[in-house]
Design an enzyme around this catalytic site. Structure first.
Site, mmCIF file in Angstrom:
data_model
loop_
_atom_site.group_PDB
_atom_site.id
_atom_site.type_symbol
_atom_site.label_atom_id
_atom_site.label_comp_id
_atom_site.label_asym_id
_atom_site.label_seq_id
_atom_site.Cartn_x
_atom_site.Cartn_y
_atom_site.Cartn_z
ATOM 1 C CG ASN A 122 -1.670 1.183 1.486
ATOM 2 O OD1 ASN A 122 -1.147 2.138 2.060
ATOM 3 N ND2 ASN A 122 -2.905 1.173 1.072
ATOM 4 C CG LEU A 153 -1.819 0.614 -4.927
ATOM 5 C CD1 LEU A 153 -1.498 1.505 -3.744
ATOM 6 C CD2 LEU A 153 -0.588 -0.152 -5.378
ATOM 7 C CB SER A 154 -4.763 -5.389 -3.745
ATOM 8 O OG SER A 154 -3.970 -5.142 -2.616
ATOM 9 C CB CYS A 155 -5.863 -0.991 -0.542
ATOM 10 S SG CYS A 155 -5.007 0.383 -1.329
ATOM 11 N N GLY A 156 -7.781 -0.835 -3.461
ATOM 12 C CA GLY A 156 -8.788 -0.052 -4.162
ATOM 13 C C GLY A 156 -8.361 1.371 -4.455
#
Length: 180
Positions: A122, A153-156
């Site tokens: 992140n 990123l995978s966190c949106g």
């Protein structure tokens, strides 16, 4: 030239670990000999059998899952290049501070050759002073850092922290062997 080179891949528990399978496949197709070590966390995201199928070699996860008495030394002595893809903040912190509490971090300390790492995390983690300090220490120790990049990123969220593409990492590995 990657053909017939012995490469050790360390896969950590970042969501980008699925891209490590693509990188591994690309290296194998180019003629490299690849061994994979995974952290316990990485196995929760990608099954070790994926890498075993790609490499034709057993995947190592623990200091205790080998018939060899000192697997970290065996694996570290065999490889010409050690790549940690993805490298989480956790692994970077361990490596920068000499903490060896699992197979991957123990191999890092036992490995005497060149190391490339591809961070993935992140944006807030990447920019945290502790991670910045740890990355700086690894660079001072001679570790080559590949990325990270900006992107989704995978966190949106979007920002820096996205692992470099497997193709860019492959090209960095190939470039190492062309200059070695």
């Amino acid at each position: 030239m990657i053909e017939n080179r012995e490469i050790l891949i360390g896969a950590t528990g970042g969501i980008a670990v699925y891209k490590t399978a693509y990188l591994t496949s690309h290296l194998i197709q180019a003629g490299a000999h690849v061994s994979v070590v995974m952290t316990e966390s990485a196995t929760r995201l990608v099954a070790p059998r994926t890498f075993e199928a790609l490499t034709g070699r057993p995947v190592r996860i623990s200091l205790w899952d080998s018939d060899r008495p000192i697997p970290h030394v065996d694996l570290s002595q065999k490889a010409e290049l050690f790549c940690v893809v993805p490298a989480t903040a956790n692994f970077i912190g361990k490596a920068a501070n000499g903490i060896a509490d699992d197979l991957l971090s123990t191999i890092y300390l036992a490995f005497e050759g060149p190391v490339l790492i591809a961070p993935a995390m992140n944006t807030a983690m990447w920019n945290h002073p502790a991670v910045v300090r740890n990355v700086k220490r690894l660079i001072e120790d001679g570790v080559q850092i590949i990325g990270p990049e900006s992107g989704f990123l995978s966190c949106g969220r979007s920002g820096i922290g996205r692992m470099s593409s497997p193709d860019d990492i492959f090209n960095a590995i190939d470039g190492y062997f062309h200059t070695a």
